[in-house]
Write an enzyme that holds these catalytic residues in place. Sequence first.
Site, mmCIF file in Angstrom:
data_model
loop_
_atom_site.group_PDB
_atom_site.id
_atom_site.type_symbol
_atom_site.label_atom_id
_atom_site.label_comp_id
_atom_site.label_asym_id
_atom_site.label_seq_id
_atom_site.Cartn_x
_atom_site.Cartn_y
_atom_site.Cartn_z
ATOM 1 N N ARG A 1 1.885 -4.818 12.549
ATOM 2 C CA ARG A 1 1.307 -4.961 13.889
ATOM 3 C C ARG A 1 1.739 -6.331 14.428
ATOM 4 N NH1 ARG A 1 0.510 -0.184 14.040
ATOM 5 N NH2 ARG A 1 -1.478 0.893 14.286
ATOM 6 N N GLY B 1 0.864 -1.183 0.000
ATOM 7 C CA GLY B 1 0.000 0.000 0.000
ATOM 8 C C GLY B 1 0.892 1.220 0.000
ATOM 9 N N ARG B 2 0.423 2.269 0.657
ATOM 10 C CA ARG B 2 1.196 3.527 0.638
ATOM 11 C C ARG B 2 2.571 3.372 1.276
ATOM 12 N NH1 ARG B 2 -4.103 6.186 1.600
ATOM 13 N NH2 ARG B 2 -3.886 5.177 3.597
ATOM 14 N N ILE B 3 2.612 2.714 2.450
ATOM 15 C CA ILE B 3 3.901 2.573 3.143
ATOM 16 C C ILE B 3 4.787 1.580 2.389
ATOM 17 C CG2 ILE B 3 5.006 1.781 5.280
ATOM 18 C CD1 ILE B 3 2.451 2.858 6.758
ATOM 19 N N ARG C 1 -3.280 -7.543 -1.451
ATOM 20 C CA ARG C 1 -4.666 -7.867 -1.826
ATOM 21 C C ARG C 1 -4.886 -7.603 -3.312
ATOM 22 N NH1 ARG C 1 -7.920 -4.238 2.232
ATOM 23 N NH2 ARG C 1 -6.054 -3.082 1.711
ATOM 24 N N GLU D 1 1.702 -5.171 23.507
ATOM 25 C CA GLU D 1 2.704 -4.120 23.386
ATOM 26 C C GLU D 1 2.611 -3.209 24.603
ATOM 27 O OE1 GLU D 1 3.357 -2.798 19.227
ATOM 28 O OE2 GLU D 1 3.032 -0.832 20.120
ATOM 29 N N HIS E 1 7.788 0.596 18.889
ATOM 30 C CA HIS E 1 6.760 1.204 18.032
ATOM 31 C C HIS E 1 7.160 2.638 17.640
ATOM 32 C CE1 HIS E 1 2.242 0.766 16.958
ATOM 33 N NE2 HIS E 1 2.808 1.650 16.161
HETATM 34 C C1 DGY Z 1 0.007 4.050 13.004
HETATM 35 O O1 DGY Z 1 -0.131 5.148 12.494
HETATM 36 O O2 DGY Z 1 -0.791 3.145 12.824
HETATM 37 C C2 DGY Z 1 1.181 3.852 13.868
HETATM 38 O O3 DGY Z 1 1.446 2.512 14.083
HETATM 39 C C3 DGY Z 1 0.979 4.593 15.173
HETATM 40 O O4 DGY Z 1 -0.120 4.057 15.803
#
Ligand code: DGY
Length: 318
Positions: free
Chosen positions: A236, A154-156, A176, A265, A284
């Site tokens: 996650r 996706g974007r990231i 997907r 976490e 995180h």
């Molecule tokens: C997000 O933007 O989902 C980062 O993990 C911070 O919660």
Amino acid sequence: MPWRILMQSDVEPYETVMRLLEEAGCELDWWREPEPPPGVDYGALEGIYVYSHMWVSRELMARCPRLKIVSNFGVGCDHIDLEGARSLGLPVGNTPGVLDAATADLTWTLLLAAARNAIRGDHFARGPEFTHYDAAILLGQQVTGAALGIVGLGRIGYQVARRAAGFDMEILYHNRNRNERAEGELGARYLSLDELLEQSDFVTLNCPLTEQTRGLIGSREIARMKPAAVLVNAARGPVWDQEAVLEALRAGRLHAAATDVTDPEPLPRDHPLLEQENLVIFPHLGSATRQTRDAMSTMSVDNLVAGLEGREVPYRIA
Ligand code: DGY
């Protein structure tokens, strides 16, 4: 009249968030423990601002008759019952886009640190054992020219792929949907998950946590990976099976793993994963640059205020 907002946070939120909420005329009721707090007038609440990752249930939203908006500080909304919000006609805002670069940079920080034993090297260089140069110690895995498998383009994921081009990497992905832009611009190749795991030297997880991605990488999947591969989780904690990762690291089944996220976490301080030297672990930090966190603050408070004023929420996920 100030807006009454339930602020979900177990720590003092980032200063920019606090300043913007105050400027917007918000008055906060604090939600610091996993369960919604007692002693709050839920009938008066108009907004919920979600700053940490405790569960926002439909039951809670339904309990607040004047609620107009749930605004999340971050892009991942797996801790909000989005279906529940939709069924109540309640908008939920998040902060997509502004954190892509920072999160991709952090994915690369994890990848490079794991590949090149950076954290172990740092500890070694400070310790008493480092008495002379030794060309045979802490040998890593070559990143340049290797195959990178991105799960979640996706974007990231796209930003992770762009950075891989600078390392002359072969870019493989599983998603997907096909990402034609990445295929056209970066030569990224779409594969099934199994094919990607078998062909990649480095695998990064950059997908959201959904019912489809929960437990996506377990023992069966790790067994398909190359023996000296590096597995990076910038998504996650529940996207991979933590016990399976622990077992693989203990058995030396991978060169290393690296993660920005865990489940729960943080992990209990005596969790065995924390003892694994072939694991790089961060608390995180995906979007943790001042510039990005400022942008997330602005976006999430803009979303909140738009919802409170009954305007269209600029970045609406539900
Ligand atoms: C997000 O933007 O989902 C980062 O993990 C911070 O919660």
